[in-house]
Motif scaffolding. Structure first.
Motif, PDB file in Angstrom:
ATOM      1  N   CYS A  73      -5.791  -2.050   6.232  1.00 52.20           N
ATOM      2  CA  CYS A  73      -5.296  -1.280   7.380  1.00 52.20           C
ATOM      3  C   CYS A  73      -6.088   0.009   7.618  1.00 52.20           C
ATOM      4  O   CYS A  73      -6.553   0.267   8.717  1.00 52.20           O
ATOM      5  N   HIS A  74      -6.204   0.840   6.566  1.00 55.46           N
ATOM      6  CA  HIS A  74      -6.927   2.108   6.750  1.00 55.46           C
ATOM      7  C   HIS A  74      -7.919   2.338   5.607  1.00 55.46           C
ATOM      8  O   HIS A  74      -8.247   3.475   5.290  1.00 55.46           O
ATOM      9  N   GLN A  75      -8.307   1.251   4.985  1.00 53.63           N
ATOM     10  CA  GLN A  75      -9.373   1.270   3.967  1.00 53.63           C
ATOM     11  C   GLN A  75      -9.047   2.066   2.705  1.00 53.63           C
ATOM     12  O   GLN A  75      -9.956   2.579   2.042  1.00 53.63           O
ATOM     13  N   SER A  76      -7.800   2.218   2.366  1.00 46.79           N
ATOM     14  CA  SER A  76      -7.511   2.842   1.064  1.00 46.79           C
ATOM     15  C   SER A  76      -8.042   1.921  -0.030  1.00 46.79           C
ATOM     16  O   SER A  76      -7.919   0.699   0.063  1.00 46.79           O
TER      17      SER A  76
ATOM     18  N   HIS B 138       0.096   3.995   1.203  1.00 45.60           N
ATOM     19  CA  HIS B 138      -0.113   4.822   2.393  1.00 45.60           C
ATOM     20  C   HIS B 138       0.933   4.499   3.445  1.00 45.60           C
ATOM     21  O   HIS B 138       1.812   5.298   3.725  1.00 45.60           O
ATOM     22  N   ALA B 139       0.852   3.299   4.033  1.00 45.88           N
ATOM     23  CA  ALA B 139       1.808   2.963   5.099  1.00 45.88           C
ATOM     24  C   ALA B 139       2.402   1.575   4.934  1.00 45.88           C
ATOM     25  O   ALA B 139       3.028   1.074   5.863  1.00 45.88           O
ATOM     26  N   GLY B 140       2.206   0.954   3.762  1.00 45.67           N
ATOM     27  CA  GLY B 140       2.934  -0.271   3.476  1.00 45.67           C
ATOM     28  C   GLY B 140       2.253  -1.582   3.820  1.00 45.67           C
ATOM     29  O   GLY B 140       2.885  -2.633   3.750  1.00 45.67           O
ATOM     30  N   CYS B 141       0.983  -1.572   4.174  1.00 43.00           N
ATOM     31  CA  CYS B 141       0.287  -2.847   4.431  1.00 43.00           C
ATOM     32  C   CYS B 141       0.087  -3.580   3.103  1.00 43.00           C
ATOM     33  O   CYS B 141       0.057  -2.956   2.049  1.00 43.00           O
TER      34      CYS B 141
ATOM     35  N   CYS C 102      -7.140  -1.923   0.867  1.00 46.73           N
ATOM     36  CA  CYS C 102      -6.127  -2.150   1.905  1.00 46.73           C
ATOM     37  C   CYS C 102      -6.865  -2.281   3.244  1.00 46.73           C
ATOM     38  O   CYS C 102      -7.622  -1.382   3.623  1.00 46.73           O
TER      39      CYS C 102
ATOM     40  N   PRO D 102      -6.627   7.108   2.843  1.00 47.13           N
ATOM     41  CA  PRO D 102      -5.496   8.033   2.993  1.00 47.13           C
ATOM     42  C   PRO D 102      -4.384   7.894   1.949  1.00 47.13           C
ATOM     43  O   PRO D 102      -3.542   8.772   1.857  1.00 47.13           O
TER      44      PRO D 102
ATOM     45  N   CYS E 242       0.839  -1.203   0.000  1.00 45.93           N
ATOM     46  CA  CYS E 242       0.000   0.000   0.000  1.00 45.93           C
ATOM     47  C   CYS E 242       0.876   1.256   0.000  1.00 45.93           C
ATOM     48  O   CYS E 242       1.877   1.339   0.725  1.00 45.93           O
TER      49      CYS E 242
HETATM   50  S1  FES Z   1      -1.584   1.131   4.912  1.00 45.13           S
HETATM   51 FE1  FES Z   1      -3.063   0.946   3.405  1.00 45.13          FE
HETATM   52  S2  FES Z   1      -4.514   2.378   3.910  1.00 45.13           S
HETATM   53 FE2  FES Z   1      -3.015   2.648   5.406  1.00 45.13          FE
END
Ligand code: FES
Length: 295
Positions: free
Chosen positions: A242-245, A218-221, A240, A259, A216
């Motif tokens: 983690c934070h629904q991207s 955003h933060a790598g998930c 994703c 995000p 991802c």
């Molecule tokens: S790591 Fe994917 S939305 Fe935050």
């Protein structure tokens, strides 16, 4: 300070301040030494406490015992000192040269204490390790590298049904966690769904198969949830957890919700002469959280 034993009081106060600064220097040098010898957190913490503590104590004593504490007032009016005042200052200056010398000595001790702490503070920079350099801009993908499943089996186009996805890695990954983490790719079969092909990417798909980084932006998930069906606005989306991207696969995995601010990088695909899927090259942009892309 005045009186018969005034000067000796002052000298004693200066000695106390100098001793505090001296102990701060010793603790600062000790801190440096401990760090150079490999570090020991408890010792480092204790020495830092002593270095800062003696430095602070010295400054407090200096302020309380050596600086004038009485309120100073002057009548309004002309700012020019009278000749009597000027002579008085000259006379005091001449008389107190020894004191001035001692204050200079204290100032040097203070600088030494601050310097030794500053040197000790430089050493943790070495703990930051080597800079990543250009390593973050590259993965293990290269021209002709086969796409393989987690068990090492090479992938043919027929292995991924329409509207299915498969996580793949570059051939030769083994169990290397670094390769597993930055080179994992999600292979998606879009069938005959109409894609908005990005400029210069017309030859990056094999039939309806497209491949995108699974990391991802955003933060790598790992972006592992695929919604193939749904309304026109929700079909063919990668999510994703983690934070629904949410990324629109039909539009170059552009982020449409959440995000993440950057599209998932696309891996250019081709077929080798035995009919297995291979990469045309590495990704053309950094994978992972988009802050790596800021230069
Ligand atoms: S790591 Fe994917 S939305 Fe935050």
């Amino acid at each position: 300070v005045s009186g018969a034993d005034g000067p000796s009081d002052e000298a004693r106060a200066e000695r106390r301040v100098a001793v505090c600064f001296g102990l701060s220097v010793v603790a600062g040098l000790g801190l440096t030494l401990v760090y150079v010898l490999g570090g020991q957190p408890q010792a480092e913490g204790g020495l830092l406490f002593l270095a800062l503590g003696f430095l602070g104590l010295g400054l407090v004593l200096w302020g309380k015992e050596l600086l004038p504490n009485d309120p100073v007032t002057a009548p309004r009016g002309s700012h020019e000192s009278s000749s009597g005042d000027r002579e008085g200052v000259e006379e005091a200056f001449t008389r107190d040269q020894d004191g001035i010398f001692r204050r200079t000595f204290l100032l040097k001790m203070l600088l030494l204490a601050g310097g030794s702490l500053g040197v000790a503070a430089l050493f943790p920079i070495a703990s930051l390790g080597p800079t990543p350099g250009r390593a973050l801009k590259h993965t293990s993908w290269a021209k002709g590298k086969r796409l393989v499943q987690e068990n090492g089996t090479p992938v043919r186009p027929s292995d991924v049904g329409v509207d299915n996805i498969l996580t793949v890695f570059p051939e030769g990954t083994g169990d290397d966690p670094q390769i597993q983490s930055d080179s994992q790719v999600v292979l998606i079969n879009l069938g005959s769904a109409k894609q908005a092909v990005r400029k210069g990417r017309a030859t990056w798909a094999v039939g309806g198969l497209v491949a995108y980084s699974k990391i991802c932006t955003h933060a790598g998930c790992p972006v592992g949830l695929y919604q193939a069906q749904g309304s026109a606005r929700s079909a063919h989306h990668l999510l994703c957890p983690c934070h629904q991207s949410t990324f629109d696969v039909l539009d170059g995995c552009r982020p449409v919700f959440g995000p993440a601010a950057r599209s998932l990088p696309q891996l250019p695909l081709a077929l080798d002469d035995q009919g297995y899927l291979v990469a045309q090259s590495d990704f053309t942009e950094p994978v992972g959280p988009s802050y790596w892309n800021r230069t």
